[in-house]
Design an enzyme around this catalytic site. Structure first.
Site, PDB file in Angstrom:
ATOM      1  N   GLY A  27       0.794  -1.221   0.000  1.00  0.00           N
ATOM      2  CA  GLY A  27       0.000   0.000   0.000  1.00  0.00           C
ATOM      3  C   GLY A  27       0.823   1.265   0.000  1.00  0.00           C
ATOM      4  CG  ASP A  39       9.859 -15.632   1.260  1.00  0.00           C
ATOM      5  OD1 ASP A  39       9.638 -14.740   2.116  1.00  0.00           O
ATOM      6  OD2 ASP A  39       9.491 -16.809   1.408  1.00  0.00           O
ATOM      7  CE1 TYR A  82      -0.097  -3.334  12.347  1.00  0.00           C
ATOM      8  CE2 TYR A  82      -1.193  -1.864  13.904  1.00  0.00           C
ATOM      9  CZ  TYR A  82      -0.503  -2.059  12.729  1.00  0.00           C
ATOM     10  OH  TYR A  82      -0.200  -0.985  11.924  1.00  0.00           O
ATOM     11  CB  ILE A 118      -1.637   4.785   4.944  1.00  0.00           C
ATOM     12  CG1 ILE A 118      -0.557   4.959   6.023  1.00  0.00           C
ATOM     13  CG2 ILE A 118      -1.146   5.333   3.614  1.00  0.00           C
ATOM     14  CD1 ILE A 118       0.724   4.199   5.740  1.00  0.00           C
ATOM     15  CB  THR A 163      -3.767   1.974   0.988  1.00  0.00           C
ATOM     16  OG1 THR A 163      -4.442   1.217   2.008  1.00  0.00           O
ATOM     17  CG2 THR A 163      -2.501   2.602   1.572  1.00  0.00           C
ATOM     18  N   PRO A 164      -5.988   1.809  -1.226  1.00  0.00           N
ATOM     19  CG  PRO A 164      -5.671   1.497  -3.520  1.00  0.00           C
ATOM     20  CD  PRO A 164      -4.950   1.923  -2.272  1.00  0.00           C
ATOM     21  NE  ARG A 194      -9.710   6.302  -0.428  1.00  0.00           N
ATOM     22  CZ  ARG A 194     -10.437   7.378  -0.682  1.00  0.00           C
ATOM     23  NH1 ARG A 194     -11.652   7.251  -1.174  1.00  0.00           N
ATOM     24  NH2 ARG A 194      -9.953   8.592  -0.449  1.00  0.00           N
TER      25      ARG A 194
END
Length: 248
Positions: free
Chosen positions: A30, A71, A166, A199, A201-202, A205
């Site tokens: 993102g 990775d 988190y 933030i 970001t798509p 949203r």
């Protein structure tokens, strides 16, 4: 306790700019495309890692952008990506690392959250940051210094319900950032963290369709702060936790 030798001047001259390389992890996430674009617009060579190895869509074709498929949870892949970044192609030595790999997953209360889910947040947000930083540090030290930026979160300082894993992981990222700043300051290596809230970001949203997105921070604004923290303008700053909340 051992100390690093006093480095030579690591800064780029503002009068005679020299190209430099930044390694950006999570370059297609993102925040990644905005960070890559910010460095490219400032004249940096950008080595951009992602699992796919595809460059951010809007940046295809830039001659100073080198996408790498990797990775970053695997040490061998990390070593390969850092080798590309440290290759000093076109006279652009490795001078910066931006650790963007990470993520968020909603959980339950602590007593409802399996330890495996808690540990996944620690791995997602810490492992790649640790491995890539560990691999980049010798190159920055040998080159006389440089800058590292990690992404923590507002939740590291102000946890919210259902996000113990988190919040813990992002607090650990912040502690790691400050530890690196202390351990490598004599070698001219700076390490700082940015702390976003939400933030724009798509993905965010989609996850929060009813939110007031006018209060969210555009990726380009966060990217500008990250670019600043890697440049000579921020030379006195290390070990900092920089809020990039906006009005979120």
């Amino acid at each position: 306790m051992s100390e690093w030798p006093t480095p030579g001047p690591p800064q780029l001259s503002p009068d005679v700019p020299r190209p430099a390389t930044v390694l950006v992890t999570g370059a297609t996430g993102g925040l990644g495309p905005a960070v890559v674009a910010a460095f490219l617009s400032d004249g940096w060579r950008v080595v951009a890692t992602s699992r796919s190895g595809r460059p951010p869509q809007d940046l295809v074709g830039s001659e100073r952008l080198e996408p790498v498929a990797t990775d970053l949870f695997e040490p061998a892949d990390v070593a390969e990506a850092v080798s590309v970044a440290a290759g000093d192609r076109a006279g652009a030595p490795l001078r910066a690392l931006v650790n963007l790999v990470g993520g968020y997953a909603q959980g339950g209360l602590v007593h409802e959250t399996p330890v495996e889910q808690f540990e996944r947040q620690l791995t997602l947000n810490l492992r790649a940051t640790y491995l890539v930083t560990q691999a980049v540090l010798p190159h920055l030290v040998d080159g006389g210094g440089g800058a590292i930026v990690c992404v923590s979160a507002r939740a590291a300082l102000a946890p919210f319900r259902g996000a113990a894993g988190y919040a813990t992981a992002k607090a650990a990222v912040l502690a790691f950032t400050q530890a690196v700043a202390v351990e490598y300051r004599a070698a001219g290596v700076r390490c700082n963290a940015v702390l976003p809230s939400v933030i724009d970001t798509p993905a965010n949203r989609t996850a929060q369709p009813d939110a007031d997105t006018s209060r969210w921070v555009p990726p380009s604004q966060v990217a500008a702060v990250i670019r600043f923290l890697c440049g000579d303008e921020s030379a006195p700053t290390s070990g900092a936790a920089i809020p990039v909340y906006g009005r979120a």
